[in-house]
Design a protein around this motif. Structure first.
Motif, PDB file in Angstrom:
ATOM      1  N   LEU A  94     -10.739 -44.126  20.154  1.00  0.00           N
ATOM      2  CA  LEU A  94     -11.649 -43.379  21.033  1.00  0.00           C
ATOM      3  C   LEU A  94     -11.455 -43.788  22.493  1.00  0.00           C
ATOM      4  O   LEU A  94     -11.567 -42.958  23.392  1.00  0.00           O
ATOM      5  CB  LEU A  94     -13.101 -43.579  20.587  1.00  0.00           C
ATOM      6  N   SER A 126       0.551 -35.669  15.622  1.00  0.00           N
ATOM      7  CA  SER A 126      -0.849 -35.649  15.169  1.00  0.00           C
ATOM      8  C   SER A 126      -0.921 -35.576  13.640  1.00  0.00           C
ATOM      9  O   SER A 126      -1.785 -36.198  13.023  1.00  0.00           O
ATOM     10  CB  SER A 126      -1.641 -34.506  15.812  1.00  0.00           C
ATOM     11  N   ILE A 130      -2.516 -38.833  11.186  1.00  0.00           N
ATOM     12  CA  ILE A 130      -3.476 -38.748  10.071  1.00  0.00           C
ATOM     13  C   ILE A 130      -2.953 -39.592   8.905  1.00  0.00           C
ATOM     14  O   ILE A 130      -3.690 -40.386   8.314  1.00  0.00           O
ATOM     15  CB  ILE A 130      -3.663 -37.280   9.620  1.00  0.00           C
ATOM     16  N   MET A 134      -4.674 -43.012   7.372  1.00  0.00           N
ATOM     17  CA  MET A 134      -5.005 -43.170   5.951  1.00  0.00           C
ATOM     18  C   MET A 134      -4.302 -44.388   5.348  1.00  0.00           C
ATOM     19  O   MET A 134      -4.902 -45.126   4.572  1.00  0.00           O
ATOM     20  CB  MET A 134      -4.663 -41.889   5.193  1.00  0.00           C
ATOM     21  N   THR A 255      -6.785 -37.599  18.720  1.00  0.00           N
ATOM     22  CA  THR A 255      -7.892 -36.794  18.200  1.00  0.00           C
ATOM     23  C   THR A 255      -7.838 -36.738  16.677  1.00  0.00           C
ATOM     24  O   THR A 255      -8.843 -36.975  16.002  1.00  0.00           O
ATOM     25  CB  THR A 255      -7.843 -35.361  18.768  1.00  0.00           C
ATOM     26  N   SER A 256      -6.666 -36.440  16.127  1.00  0.00           N
ATOM     27  CA  SER A 256      -6.590 -36.295  14.666  1.00  0.00           C
ATOM     28  C   SER A 256      -6.865 -37.623  13.970  1.00  0.00           C
ATOM     29  O   SER A 256      -7.611 -37.672  12.996  1.00  0.00           O
ATOM     30  CB  SER A 256      -5.244 -35.702  14.249  1.00  0.00           C
ATOM     31  N   TRP A 259     -10.594 -38.653  14.108  1.00  0.00           N
ATOM     32  CA  TRP A 259     -11.444 -37.966  13.123  1.00  0.00           C
ATOM     33  C   TRP A 259     -11.403 -38.652  11.767  1.00  0.00           C
ATOM     34  O   TRP A 259     -12.397 -38.732  11.060  1.00  0.00           O
ATOM     35  CB  TRP A 259     -11.028 -36.488  12.966  1.00  0.00           C
ATOM     36  N   ILE A 260     -10.219 -39.164  11.405  1.00  0.00           N
ATOM     37  CA  ILE A 260     -10.111 -39.875  10.124  1.00  0.00           C
ATOM     38  C   ILE A 260     -10.993 -41.126  10.156  1.00  0.00           C
ATOM     39  O   ILE A 260     -11.769 -41.379   9.225  1.00  0.00           O
ATOM     40  CB  ILE A 260      -8.630 -40.259   9.827  1.00  0.00           C
ATOM     41  N   LEU A 262     -13.522 -41.681  12.125  1.00  0.00           N
ATOM     42  CA  LEU A 262     -14.928 -41.255  12.238  1.00  0.00           C
ATOM     43  C   LEU A 262     -15.465 -40.861  10.858  1.00  0.00           C
ATOM     44  O   LEU A 262     -16.565 -41.269  10.461  1.00  0.00           O
ATOM     45  CB  LEU A 262     -14.999 -40.065  13.206  1.00  0.00           C
ATOM     46  N   ASN A 263     -14.668 -40.107  10.121  1.00  0.00           N
ATOM     47  CA  ASN A 263     -15.101 -39.670   8.784  1.00  0.00           C
ATOM     48  C   ASN A 263     -15.166 -40.802   7.772  1.00  0.00           C
ATOM     49  O   ASN A 263     -15.871 -40.719   6.778  1.00  0.00           O
ATOM     50  CB  ASN A 263     -14.169 -38.569   8.255  1.00  0.00           C
ATOM     51  N   GLN A 264     -14.399 -41.872   8.036  1.00  0.00           N
ATOM     52  CA  GLN A 264     -14.436 -43.015   7.116  1.00  0.00           C
ATOM     53  C   GLN A 264     -15.590 -43.952   7.434  1.00  0.00           C
ATOM     54  O   GLN A 264     -15.799 -44.939   6.736  1.00  0.00           O
ATOM     55  CB  GLN A 264     -13.122 -43.799   7.207  1.00  0.00           C
ATOM     56  N   GLY A 265     -16.306 -43.705   8.529  1.00  0.00           N
ATOM     57  CA  GLY A 265     -17.460 -44.534   8.902  1.00  0.00           C
ATOM     58  C   GLY A 265     -17.114 -45.695   9.818  1.00  0.00           C
ATOM     59  O   GLY A 265     -17.912 -46.635   9.965  1.00  0.00           O
ATOM     60  N   CYS A 266     -15.918 -45.653  10.436  1.00  0.00           N
ATOM     61  CA  CYS A 266     -15.453 -46.793  11.265  1.00  0.00           C
ATOM     62  C   CYS A 266     -15.927 -46.717  12.713  1.00  0.00           C
ATOM     63  O   CYS A 266     -15.213 -47.170  13.621  1.00  0.00           O
ATOM     64  CB  CYS A 266     -13.935 -46.865  11.250  1.00  0.00           C
ATOM     65  N   VAL A 267     -17.070 -46.117  12.958  1.00  0.00           N
ATOM     66  CA  VAL A 267     -17.565 -46.013  14.334  1.00  0.00           C
ATOM     67  C   VAL A 267     -18.953 -46.623  14.421  1.00  0.00           C
ATOM     68  O   VAL A 267     -19.881 -46.170  13.748  1.00  0.00           O
ATOM     69  CB  VAL A 267     -17.578 -44.530  14.795  1.00  0.00           C
TER      70      VAL A 267
ATOM     71  N   VAL B  67     -15.193 -51.720   6.505  1.00  0.00           N
ATOM     72  CA  VAL B  67     -15.998 -50.501   6.566  1.00  0.00           C
ATOM     73  C   VAL B  67     -16.687 -50.174   5.235  1.00  0.00           C
ATOM     74  O   VAL B  67     -17.837 -49.704   5.229  1.00  0.00           O
ATOM     75  CB  VAL B  67     -15.174 -49.302   7.103  1.00  0.00           C
ATOM     76  N   LEU B  71     -20.681 -49.793   4.839  1.00  0.00           N
ATOM     77  CA  LEU B  71     -21.348 -48.574   4.349  1.00  0.00           C
ATOM     78  C   LEU B  71     -22.270 -48.899   3.170  1.00  0.00           C
ATOM     79  O   LEU B  71     -23.395 -48.397   3.098  1.00  0.00           O
ATOM     80  CB  LEU B  71     -20.308 -47.521   3.940  1.00  0.00           C
ATOM     81  N   ALA B  78     -20.409 -41.903   4.522  1.00  0.00           N
ATOM     82  CA  ALA B  78     -19.330 -41.550   5.452  1.00  0.00           C
ATOM     83  C   ALA B  78     -19.274 -40.035   5.637  1.00  0.00           C
ATOM     84  O   ALA B  78     -20.129 -39.302   5.152  1.00  0.00           O
ATOM     85  CB  ALA B  78     -18.020 -42.099   4.917  1.00  0.00           C
ATOM     86  N   GLY B  79     -18.244 -39.576   6.325  1.00  0.00           N
ATOM     87  CA  GLY B  79     -18.061 -38.141   6.546  1.00  0.00           C
ATOM     88  C   GLY B  79     -19.079 -37.580   7.533  1.00  0.00           C
ATOM     89  O   GLY B  79     -19.480 -38.262   8.471  1.00  0.00           O
ATOM     90  N   LEU B 134      -5.885 -30.339  13.077  1.00  0.00           N
ATOM     91  CA  LEU B 134      -7.092 -30.976  13.621  1.00  0.00           C
ATOM     92  C   LEU B 134      -8.329 -30.623  12.789  1.00  0.00           C
ATOM     93  O   LEU B 134      -9.215 -31.453  12.590  1.00  0.00           O
ATOM     94  CB  LEU B 134      -7.300 -30.570  15.090  1.00  0.00           C
ATOM     95  N   ALA B 137      -8.243 -32.739   9.680  1.00  0.00           N
ATOM     96  CA  ALA B 137      -8.632 -34.123  10.014  1.00  0.00           C
ATOM     97  C   ALA B 137     -10.144 -34.229  10.210  1.00  0.00           C
ATOM     98  O   ALA B 137     -10.785 -35.160   9.723  1.00  0.00           O
ATOM     99  CB  ALA B 137      -7.904 -34.585  11.274  1.00  0.00           C
ATOM    100  N   GLY B 145     -14.868 -42.871   3.284  1.00  0.00           N
ATOM    101  CA  GLY B 145     -15.460 -44.027   2.631  1.00  0.00           C
ATOM    102  C   GLY B 145     -14.664 -45.312   2.647  1.00  0.00           C
ATOM    103  O   GLY B 145     -15.002 -46.243   1.961  1.00  0.00           O
TER     104      GLY B 145
END
Lengths: 320, 147
Positions: A94, A126, A130, A134, A255-256, A259-260, A262-267, B67, B71, B78-79, B134, B137, B145
């Motif tokens: 970020l 990008s 991703i 992962m 950005t891509s 998002w990964i 962010l979606n994994q909860g790493c923020v 992480v 959680l 997550a998500g 994007l 992603a 998770g």
């Protein structure tokens, strides 16, 4: 400074004041503060405050040393702060993203960053950032830490040895870049000359962006350190076009991957926001110091800082 | 060395193309909006105008965890689950972060029609490809998770 620049500057200063004021206001909480693993007995709010100060210095050093904030952020913060590498990588992406977003519009309008050059490269980088994110989140932390340390030391060597070419020799554009019409014209401000540029070795360059994208996502690093040599030395884009397009490219690649994470909860906002504000404020000051600083000396300091952080990451990964 | 001359190449333009200018304008607006919102939401958080979900004094317990443990320990999902937790000061900060992470997607989506109209179909398709990458992603369908 433009009106927007002043507004942004004032906003950033306000945020800093808010953060400091909030710490004072919440001092009562420190009596109940829990001890932390590293820096035991430190009240919780000291970490975001130190983080802000360190990222501010990092922002200054990044501008003067000619590197992106992300490449300094991840090894230094993961090496010396109690935050887990997962959150540091999320914040690092970020930080790099915010820097790229801030610089992007100006570079595009000045036609220094080339959208035609960036789009095919970004598509590959990008997508693979991703994949890298992962992989990075699936691997054990110590393995990522060791790989990060090795990568950072590699970056130091690259910074130490890599040459740059103001206007690389491109005898003939390759077939792919000709088909995609990747070329351009810009006016060199220092001489007033109009420079006509084209690129070659496009397939090889695009293949290298698979590796660059993967590493950016895996370690949460901005990848300017790798983008510029590939665009400039391999593909033959002029140095200014390479630097500007690389900076803009980070806004897409990061950005891509962001998002990964962010979606994994790493923020965690308490890590992300002071870092963003600190590094941006530091960058503003760094730009002003650029006139009086000795860039060669600062670059050496940045290389030494990075080397030290790389060794620290390696040691941490190896359990020392 | 690249060809350098004193006058512009008649075949090209020094100015950025219309799609590049459009991209830059949207990027600029989104970036300023996101950064301004970030400062406002962080102020709401640190001054506890909205109560945080995770008490601030407990943060050191969590930020040193991986992480997945974080959680599990906090009960955070997550998500995109943060969308349902915007009543908390800490989760409010996810709005500007998501804005900053979405600007590029909006920029690419905006230049597709322009590129198509300019008969630059290859780049229009490449831009659509970037929008898809994007979106995938951002969607969270690639798993959420942690480890």
């Amino acid at each position: 400074m433009s009106r927007r620049g002043k507004i942004l500057w004032m906003g950033v200063v306000s945020a800093v004041l808010l953060l400091v004021a909030a710490h004072v206001g919440m001092a009562s909480e420190t009596a109940e503060a829990q001890p932390v693993k590293m820096g035991a007995n430190w009240p919780w709010w000291l970490w975001p405050t130190v983080l802000f100060v360190v990222t501010f210095v990092m922002g200054v050093a990044a501008v003067l040393g000619g590197v992106g904030g992300g490449v300094l952020f991840v090894p230094i913060i993961s090496g010396f702060f109690p935050f887990h590498l997962d959150f540091v990588r999320g914040a690092g992406l970020l930080v790099a993203l915010a820097g790229a977003l801030a610089a992007g519009p100006g570079l595009l309008k000045m036609n220094l960053a080339s959208l035609r050059l960036a789009i095919p490269v970004a598509l590959i980088a990008s997508a693979f950032s991703i994949v890298g994110a992962m992989i990075g989140l699936a691997l054990p932390t110590n393995i990522v830490q060791i790989a990060l340390g090795a990568t950072i030391i590699g970056i130091c060597i690259l910074m130490f040895t890599a040459k740059k070419s103001e206007f690389p020799e491109v005898p003939q554009a390759d077939r792919l870049s000709s088909a995609l019409r990747i070329c351009g014209i810009y006016r060199e401000a220092s001489t007033g000359q109009v420079v006509d540029w084209k690129i070659h070795r496009t397939p090889q360059g695009l293949l290298l962006f698979i590796i660059i994208g993967t590493m950016a996502g895996m370690f949460g690093l901005g990848a300017g350190w790798a983008n510029v040599p590939v665009l400039n030395l391999l593909m033959g884009a002029p140095l200014k076009i390479s630097v500007a397009t690389s900076k803009f490219l980070l806004s897409i690649t990061d950005t891509s991957a962001a998002w990964i994470y962010l979606n994994q909860g790493c923020v965690i906002p308490m890590i992300v926001v002071p870092s963003l504000v600190g590094i941006m404020l530091g960058s503003f000051v760094g730009v002003r110091l650029l006139r009086v600083a000795k860039p060669a000396l600062v670059r050496w300091i940045v290389i030494i800082m990075l080397g030290f952080a790389g060794l620290r990451a390696l040691a941490k990964g190896l359990g020392y | 060395m690249a060809v350098a001359s004193d006058k512009p190449n008649p075949a090209g333009k020094i100015q950025a193309g219309p799609e590049q200018v459009l991209y830059a304008k949207i990027l600029e607006k989104g970036m300023y909006f996101g950064l301004l919102a970030l400062i406002i939401t962080f102020a709401v958080y640190v001054f506890r105008i909205l109560k945080p979900y995770t008490p601030m004094r407990d943060l050191p317990k969590y930020w040193s965890m991986g992480v997945n443990d974080y959680l599990n320990a906090t009960g955070i999902h997550a998500g995109w689950s943060w969308m349902g937790m915007l009543r908390y000061g800490d989760f409010l900060n996810f709005i500007p972060i998501a804005v900053l992470a979405s600007v590029t997607l909006v920029c690419f989506a905006s230049i597709v029609p322009l590129l198509w109209r300019q008969n630059d179909k290859v780049y229009a398709i490449l831009a659509v490809g970037e929008v898809i990458i994007l979106t995938v992603a951002a969607s969270g369908i690639l798993g959420t998770g942690g480890h």
